[in-house]
Scaffold this motif. Structure first.
Motif, PDB file in Angstrom:
ATOM      1  N   MET A   3       0.817  -1.213   0.000  1.00 54.51           N
ATOM      2  CA  MET A   3       0.000   0.000   0.000  1.00 54.51           C
ATOM      3  C   MET A   3       0.854   1.268   0.000  1.00 54.51           C
ATOM      4  N   GLY A   4       2.155   1.142   0.211  1.00 52.51           N
ATOM      5  CA  GLY A   4       3.048   2.290   0.158  1.00 52.51           C
ATOM      6  C   GLY A   4       2.982   3.204   1.360  1.00 52.51           C
ATOM      7  N   ARG A   5       2.374   2.747   2.440  1.00 55.14           N
ATOM      8  CA  ARG A   5       2.230   3.573   3.636  1.00 55.14           C
ATOM      9  C   ARG A   5       3.433   3.396   4.559  1.00 55.14           C
ATOM     10  N   TRP A   6       3.655   4.410   5.396  1.00 53.55           N
ATOM     11  CA  TRP A   6       4.730   4.347   6.376  1.00 53.55           C
ATOM     12  C   TRP A   6       4.447   3.229   7.366  1.00 53.55           C
ATOM     13  N   ASP A   7       5.493   2.568   7.807  1.00 55.78           N
ATOM     14  CA  ASP A   7       5.382   1.422   8.694  1.00 55.78           C
ATOM     15  C   ASP A   7       6.552   1.487   9.670  1.00 55.78           C
ATOM     16  N   ALA A   8       6.270   1.774  10.939  1.00 55.14           N
ATOM     17  CA  ALA A   8       7.333   1.925  11.935  1.00 55.14           C
ATOM     18  C   ALA A   8       8.192   0.673  12.050  1.00 55.14           C
ATOM     19  N   ALA A   9       7.593  -0.499  11.947  1.00 58.90           N
ATOM     20  CA  ALA A   9       8.358  -1.743  12.079  1.00 58.90           C
ATOM     21  C   ALA A   9       9.355  -1.921  10.939  1.00 58.90           C
ATOM     22  N   ALA A  10       9.042  -1.388   9.760  1.00 59.65           N
ATOM     23  CA  ALA A  10       9.944  -1.497   8.614  1.00 59.65           C
ATOM     24  C   ALA A  10      11.187  -0.628   8.794  1.00 59.65           C
ATOM     25  N   GLU A  11      11.155   0.311   9.724  1.00 58.51           N
ATOM     26  CA  GLU A  11      12.311   1.169   9.999  1.00 58.51           C
ATOM     27  C   GLU A  11      13.528   0.362  10.461  1.00 58.51           C
ATOM     28  N   ALA A  12      13.288  -0.822  11.009  1.00 63.40           N
ATOM     29  CA  ALA A  12      14.398  -1.630  11.518  1.00 63.40           C
ATOM     30  C   ALA A  12      14.731  -2.806  10.607  1.00 63.40           C
ATOM     31  N   MET A  13      14.134  -2.836   9.432  1.00 61.28           N
ATOM     32  CA  MET A  13      14.439  -3.914   8.489  1.00 61.28           C
ATOM     33  C   MET A  13      15.521  -3.447   7.522  1.00 61.28           C
ATOM     34  N   PRO A  14      16.598  -4.215   7.380  1.00 66.17           N
ATOM     35  CA  PRO A  14      17.621  -3.842   6.410  1.00 66.17           C
ATOM     36  C   PRO A  14      17.008  -3.678   5.019  1.00 66.17           C
ATOM     37  N   GLU A  15      17.546  -2.743   4.237  1.00 67.10           N
ATOM     38  CA  GLU A  15      16.949  -2.487   2.926  1.00 67.10           C
ATOM     39  C   GLU A  15      17.060  -3.679   1.983  1.00 67.10           C
ATOM     40  N   ASP A  16      17.976  -4.606   2.265  1.00 69.66           N
ATOM     41  CA  ASP A  16      18.093  -5.793   1.421  1.00 69.66           C
ATOM     42  C   ASP A  16      17.319  -6.987   1.985  1.00 69.66           C
ATOM     43  N   THR A  17      16.326  -6.719   2.843  1.00 77.26           N
ATOM     44  CA  THR A  17      15.470  -7.774   3.382  1.00 77.26           C
ATOM     45  C   THR A  17      14.822  -8.530   2.226  1.00 77.26           C
ATOM     46  N   LEU A  18      14.888  -9.854   2.268  1.00 78.96           N
ATOM     47  CA  LEU A  18      14.386 -10.674   1.171  1.00 78.96           C
ATOM     48  C   LEU A  18      12.859 -10.662   1.087  1.00 78.96           C
ATOM     49  N   MET A  19      12.209 -10.751   2.246  1.00 86.00           N
ATOM     50  CA  MET A  19      10.747 -10.751   2.283  1.00 86.00           C
ATOM     51  C   MET A  19      10.304 -10.082   3.582  1.00 86.00           C
ATOM     52  N   TYR A  20       9.287  -9.259   3.484  1.00 80.89           N
ATOM     53  CA  TYR A  20       8.797  -8.532   4.658  1.00 80.89           C
ATOM     54  C   TYR A  20       7.279  -8.601   4.712  1.00 80.89           C
ATOM     55  N   MET A  21       6.767  -8.831   5.911  1.00 84.47           N
ATOM     56  CA  MET A  21       5.335  -8.775   6.141  1.00 84.47           C
ATOM     57  C   MET A  21       5.104  -7.859   7.338  1.00 84.47           C
ATOM     58  N   GLY A  22       4.355  -6.794   7.124  1.00 89.24           N
ATOM     59  CA  GLY A  22       4.047  -5.865   8.189  1.00 89.24           C
ATOM     60  C   GLY A  22       2.560  -5.883   8.501  1.00 89.24           C
ATOM     61  N   VAL A  23       2.247  -5.683   9.762  1.00 89.07           N
ATOM     62  CA  VAL A  23       0.856  -5.675  10.197  1.00 89.07           C
ATOM     63  C   VAL A  23       0.600  -4.385  10.963  1.00 89.07           C
ATOM     64  N   ASN A  24      -0.437  -3.679  10.560  1.00 87.31           N
ATOM     65  CA  ASN A  24      -0.921  -2.523  11.311  1.00 87.31           C
ATOM     66  C   ASN A  24      -1.937  -3.081  12.295  1.00 87.31           C
ATOM     67  N   LEU A  25      -1.543  -3.184  13.557  1.00 85.53           N
ATOM     68  CA  LEU A  25      -2.381  -3.830  14.560  1.00 85.53           C
ATOM     69  C   LEU A  25      -3.697  -3.098  14.806  1.00 85.53           C
ATOM     70  N   LEU A  26      -3.760  -1.812  14.472  1.00 85.59           N
ATOM     71  CA  LEU A  26      -5.018  -1.084  14.620  1.00 85.59           C
ATOM     72  C   LEU A  26      -6.070  -1.577  13.634  1.00 85.59           C
ATOM     73  N   ASN A  27      -5.633  -2.246  12.582  1.00 84.98           N
ATOM     74  CA  ASN A  27      -6.571  -2.780  11.597  1.00 84.98           C
ATOM     75  C   ASN A  27      -7.142  -4.136  12.002  1.00 84.98           C
ATOM     76  N   ILE A  28      -6.678  -4.680  13.111  1.00 84.54           N
ATOM     77  CA  ILE A  28      -7.196  -5.974  13.549  1.00 84.54           C
ATOM     78  C   ILE A  28      -8.414  -5.716  14.434  1.00 84.54           C
ATOM     79  N   THR A  29      -9.499  -5.393  13.769  1.00 85.63           N
ATOM     80  CA  THR A  29     -10.772  -5.181  14.455  1.00 85.63           C
ATOM     81  C   THR A  29     -11.574  -6.478  14.364  1.00 85.63           C
TER      82      THR A  29
END
Length: 194
Positions: A3-29
Motif C-alpha cells: 500500500m506504500g504507507r509508512w510502517d514503523a516496524a519497517a524502519e528496523a528492516m535492512p533495505e536488502d530484506t528478502l521478504m517482509y510482512m508488516g501488520v498494522n495492529l489497529l486494523n485488527i478489528t
C-alpha cells in the motif's frame, strides 16, 4: 509495503530484506478479523482443536498455549507497551546443494508505545527463557543499544533481542539485530521507494 504507507516496524528492516510482512495492529478489528478467519475455520479448528471465532478467542489461546509457559499474559505483559506496527523480515535464506532449506535468518520488529513497559517485558522474557532453558543471556552494547543474546547449551537455537528506540527487535542472530540498528535511521526497508 504494497500500500506504500509508512510502517514503523519497517524502519528496523535492512533495505536488502528478502521478504517482509508488516501488520498494522489497529486494523485488527473484530469485523476484519472475522473476514480473515471465516474462510479458514475448518483448518483452524483442525489445528487448534476448536473453532477460533473472535479476537478474544485468539488472545485466550495465545495466553494458554504460548504465554502461560513464560508466566505471562497478553493483558498484563504485552498490551501495556505494544504499539501500532509489527513486522517480520526474512533477511537471509541458505539452501544446500540439493535445494533443501538449511537456515533462515529473521528479524521481528514490534513498535512500543511505552518504553518502560517494553523494557519490563524484555526483562521478564529474558528471565523466563533463561530459567526454562538453563542458559543465560549475554548482554552487550552496540551503538548505545543493549543487546541480549542467548546461546543455549545442548545445541539449541540462538536467540537475540533488544530495544532500539521505540522498537523491540527479535532475531535468531545478534548480527541481524546489529544490522537493523545500523539501518534503523539510515537505509532501512522503510526508506526504499515503493
Amino acid at each position: 509495503r504494497i500500500m506504500g504507507r509508512w510502517d514503523a516496524a519497517a524502519e528496523a528492516m535492512p533495505e536488502d530484506t528478502l521478504m517482509y510482512m508488516g501488520v498494522n495492529l489497529l486494523n485488527i478489528t473484530p469485523d476484519r478479523l472475522e473476514r480473515v478467519l471465516t474462510p479458514f475455520q475448518d483448518v483452524l479448528a483442525d489445528e487448534m482443536g476448536e473453532p477460533v471465532l473472535t479476537l478474544d478467542d485468539l488472545q485466550t489461546r495465545m495466553d494458554a498455549e504460548v504465554l502461560a509457559s513464560l508466566d505471562m499474559t497478553f493483558a498484563e505483559d504485552i498490551q501495556p507497551w505494544i504499539g501500532q506496527y509489527l513486522g517480520l523480515g526474512l533477511v537471509d535464506i541458505q539452501q544446500g546443494q540439493d535445494g533443501d532449506l538449511e537456515s533462515v535468518d529473521f528479524v521481528v520488529s514490534v513498535e512500543a508505545r511505552n518504553k518502560k513497559a517494553a523494557d519490563a517485558f524484555l526483562e521478564k522474557l529474558r528471565t523466563e527463557i533463561s530459567e526454562r532453558s538453563g542458559s543465560a543471556f549475554i548482554e552487550t552494547e552496540y551503538r548505545d543499544v543493549k543487546l541480549y543474546e542467548l546461546s543455549p547449551s545442548g545445541g539449541g537455537e540462538p536467540f537475540a533481542l533488544a530495544r532500539s528506540g521505540n522498537l523491540l527487535l527479535f532475531s535468531n542472530q545478534s548480527r541481524n539485530l546489529k544490522k537493523s540498528i545500523d539501518d534503523q535511521n539510515n537505509s532501512s526497508l522503510a526508506a526504499v521507494p515503493v
